[in-house]
Motif scaffolding. Structure first.
Motif, PDB file in Angstrom:
ATOM      1  N   TYR A 216      33.591  33.990  25.159  1.00  0.00           N
ATOM      2  CA  TYR A 216      34.259  34.617  24.194  1.00  0.00           C
ATOM      3  C   TYR A 216      34.980  35.674  24.089  1.00  0.00           C
ATOM      4  CZ  TYR A 216      30.443  37.594  22.093  1.00  0.00           C
ATOM      5  OH  TYR A 216      29.776  38.460  22.102  1.00  0.00           O
ATOM      6  N   PRO A 220      40.861  33.192  22.959  1.00  0.00           N
ATOM      7  CA  PRO A 220      40.445  32.714  21.776  1.00  0.00           C
ATOM      8  C   PRO A 220      39.596  31.679  21.800  1.00  0.00           C
ATOM      9  CG  PRO A 220      42.885  33.072  22.095  1.00  0.00           C
ATOM     10  CD  PRO A 220      42.386  33.061  23.412  1.00  0.00           C
ATOM     11  N   ARG A 222      39.044  29.232  20.087  1.00  0.00           N
ATOM     12  CA  ARG A 222      39.464  27.900  19.745  1.00  0.00           C
ATOM     13  C   ARG A 222      40.090  27.134  20.938  1.00  0.00           C
ATOM     14  NH1 ARG A 222      42.306  27.046  14.129  1.00  0.00           N
ATOM     15  NH2 ARG A 222      43.119  24.932  14.272  1.00  0.00           N
ATOM     16  N   GLY A 242      32.606  33.002  11.802  1.00  0.00           N
ATOM     17  CA  GLY A 242      33.930  33.378  12.250  1.00  0.00           C
ATOM     18  C   GLY A 242      34.737  32.539  12.811  1.00  0.00           C
ATOM     19  N   ASP A 243      35.215  33.033  14.155  1.00  0.00           N
ATOM     20  CA  ASP A 243      36.277  32.282  14.915  1.00  0.00           C
ATOM     21  C   ASP A 243      35.611  31.186  15.533  1.00  0.00           C
ATOM     22  OD1 ASP A 243      34.675  33.967  16.481  1.00  0.00           O
ATOM     23  OD2 ASP A 243      36.346  35.035  17.701  1.00  0.00           O
ATOM     24  N   HIS A 244      34.141  31.224  15.814  1.00  0.00           N
ATOM     25  CA  HIS A 244      33.612  30.165  16.367  1.00  0.00           C
ATOM     26  C   HIS A 244      33.432  29.109  15.423  1.00  0.00           C
ATOM     27  CE1 HIS A 244      32.402  33.199  19.474  1.00  0.00           C
ATOM     28  NE2 HIS A 244      31.540  32.256  20.127  1.00  0.00           N
ATOM     29  N   GLU A 246      35.487  28.451  13.029  1.00  0.00           N
ATOM     30  CA  GLU A 246      36.833  27.820  12.939  1.00  0.00           C
ATOM     31  C   GLU A 246      37.028  27.161  14.194  1.00  0.00           C
ATOM     32  OE1 GLU A 246      39.993  30.409  11.467  1.00  0.00           O
ATOM     33  OE2 GLU A 246      40.938  30.061  13.636  1.00  0.00           O
ATOM     34  N   ALA A 247      36.766  27.253  15.523  1.00  0.00           N
ATOM     35  CA  ALA A 247      36.993  26.669  16.592  1.00  0.00           C
ATOM     36  C   ALA A 247      36.146  25.231  16.568  1.00  0.00           C
ATOM     37  CB  ALA A 247      36.424  27.385  17.626  1.00  0.00           C
ATOM     38  N   THR A 273      34.462  39.105   5.522  1.00  0.00           N
ATOM     39  CA  THR A 273      34.973  38.166   6.777  1.00  0.00           C
ATOM     40  C   THR A 273      35.872  37.115   6.202  1.00  0.00           C
ATOM     41  OG1 THR A 273      32.976  38.915   7.956  1.00  0.00           O
ATOM     42  CG2 THR A 273      34.505  37.157   8.870  1.00  0.00           C
ATOM     43  N   PRO A 276      37.267  30.689   7.691  1.00  0.00           N
ATOM     44  CA  PRO A 276      38.108  29.666   8.729  1.00  0.00           C
ATOM     45  C   PRO A 276      39.589  29.028   8.102  1.00  0.00           C
ATOM     46  CG  PRO A 276      35.932  29.090   8.798  1.00  0.00           C
ATOM     47  CD  PRO A 276      36.022  29.842   7.794  1.00  0.00           C
ATOM     48  N   ASN A 277      40.557  28.940   8.612  1.00  0.00           N
ATOM     49  CA  ASN A 277      41.822  28.644   8.166  1.00  0.00           C
ATOM     50  C   ASN A 277      41.864  27.111   8.149  1.00  0.00           C
ATOM     51  OD1 ASN A 277      42.457  28.028  10.821  1.00  0.00           O
ATOM     52  ND2 ASN A 277      43.937  29.661  10.984  1.00  0.00           N
TER      53      ASN A 277
END
Length: 360
Positions: A216, A220, A222, A242-244, A246-247, A273, A276-277
């Motif tokens: 990671y 990115p 994702r 977090g970004d995980h 979101e992915a 934090t 996710p978007n």
């Protein structure tokens, strides 16, 4: 780390004992430091009726402990200041004034960061067998709550089905390495993991049976997950957030299920934090995200132990440990864990010295 020995006679009577214990001295803000902890020496009195004295062999350090250092409402009470850190440990009874526990019994308990424990025998000690060729530390990892967490998350929370594509974040940690193997043994069609070093990526695919893994830190999440799972994922076991997360939301197939186990990526954050978007995918793809803590699922432990023991006997399960020697180095072990310095389960071996090693 502060060191404040309690007053104790240098030549304590034989029926007393001196216990080295690690306490929470102050609540951390952001990343903990040694100033948040202190080491104390406690003189244990002669046993009272019904009590046992246990010398710990291994003590567990775990990511959830960071959350308990904060004075906030959660699924379990926060650690009290100026009190010894609790958590999983395994040791051996060396003295007993109880009819239920005998000298020599190996016991699991939750009295945590200390070398010697003295409590009532009914205060939460559980006798466990010594398995040939298996270190006692395994009861803090693959044979204990760590393994059960992976088992429950996949089979109960995420309802894993044969042929599912599974993504596991924090895959080289204790829960992640267990979850990857359990997913494979339960018929997952493809198992994908994320980790933070090239060494961990190699272990996931070469030792733990992951079909694919990515670092990671190299791009990115994702995009890397989309490349590793071009046909999407069905199950996500979340240790990171977090970004995980979101992915995973971007890669889910219709009807995907997530077991929300941890969010280590934000445990030391001082600011909220961002979420996710792409939460709208929950609606458009009919997704299910369910959080859990293993304490609510202890009724599954006998079933888990039957299956895990059989897998061990058949040679279907492997495990790694990162071992730090010396109860006085528990805080350092915890810091290393939070920075991702472990492979598999992080434990402290009670005794002198400081050394990192792995086993499995």
């Amino acid at each position: 780390m502060n060191s404040t020995p309690a007053a104790a006679a240098p030549n304590a009577p034989a029926d007393t004992a001196l216990s080295t214990q690690i306490q929470l001295a102050a609540r951390p803000v952001g990343w903990p430091t040694h100033d948040n902890f202190r080491t104390v020496t406690v003189e244990l009195p002669p046993l009272s009726d019904g009590q046992v004295r246990v010398v710990n062999e291994f003590v567990s350090v775990d990511p959830y402990m960071r959350g308990r250092m904060n004075d906030v409402k959660s699924y379990t009470p926060p650690y009290a200041l100026d009190a010894t850190m609790t958590g999983g440990a395994v040791g051996r009874v060396v003295a007993s004034a109880s009819d239920t526990l005998a000298v020599g019994d190996v016991v699991l308990h939750n009295f945590g960061w200390r070398d010697i424990v003295q409590e009532d025998a009914t205060a939460g000690f559980r006798v466990v067998p010594e398995l040939p060729g298996v270190p006692l530390s395994a009861y803090l990892g693959i044979l204990g709550l760590t393994g059960l967490t992976a088992y429950i998350g996949l089979l109960d929370i995420a309802a894993l089905k044969e042929g599912d594509t599974v993504f596991i974040s924090g895959a080289a940690g204790a829960v992640g390495t267990a979850a990857g193997q359990i997913a494979r043994l339960k018929g997952a069609g493809r198992v994908i993991g994320s980790a933070g070093t090239a060494e961990k990526i190699a272990l996931l695919t070469e030792k733990y049976g992951y079909d694919a893994a990515f670092n990671y830190r190299e791009g990115p999440v994702r995009a890397q997950l989309a490349a590793a799972a071009p046909d999407g994922i069905d199950v996500y076991f979340d240790n990171v957030g977090g970004d995980h997360l979101e992915a995973a939301l971007a890669s889910f197939n219709d009807g995907g299920r997530a077991a929300m186990c941890g969010a280590i990526g934000s445990y030391n954050s001082t600011e909220p934090t961002p979420g996710p978007n792409n939460m709208g995918n929950l609606v458009t793809r009919g997704l299910t995200l369910k959080g859990f803590t293993v304490g609510h699922y202890m009724h599954h432990f006998p079933e888990f132990m039957r299956e895990m023991t059989e897998w061990f006997q058949n040679g279907d399960i492997v495990f790694d440990e990162t071992v730090v020697d010396g109860i006085e180095h528990s805080v350092d072990a915890f810091f290393d864990l939070m920075r991702g310095g472990n492979i598999g389960k992080m434990v402290v071996r009670v005794g002198a010295g400081s050394r990192l090693s792995d086993a499995g």
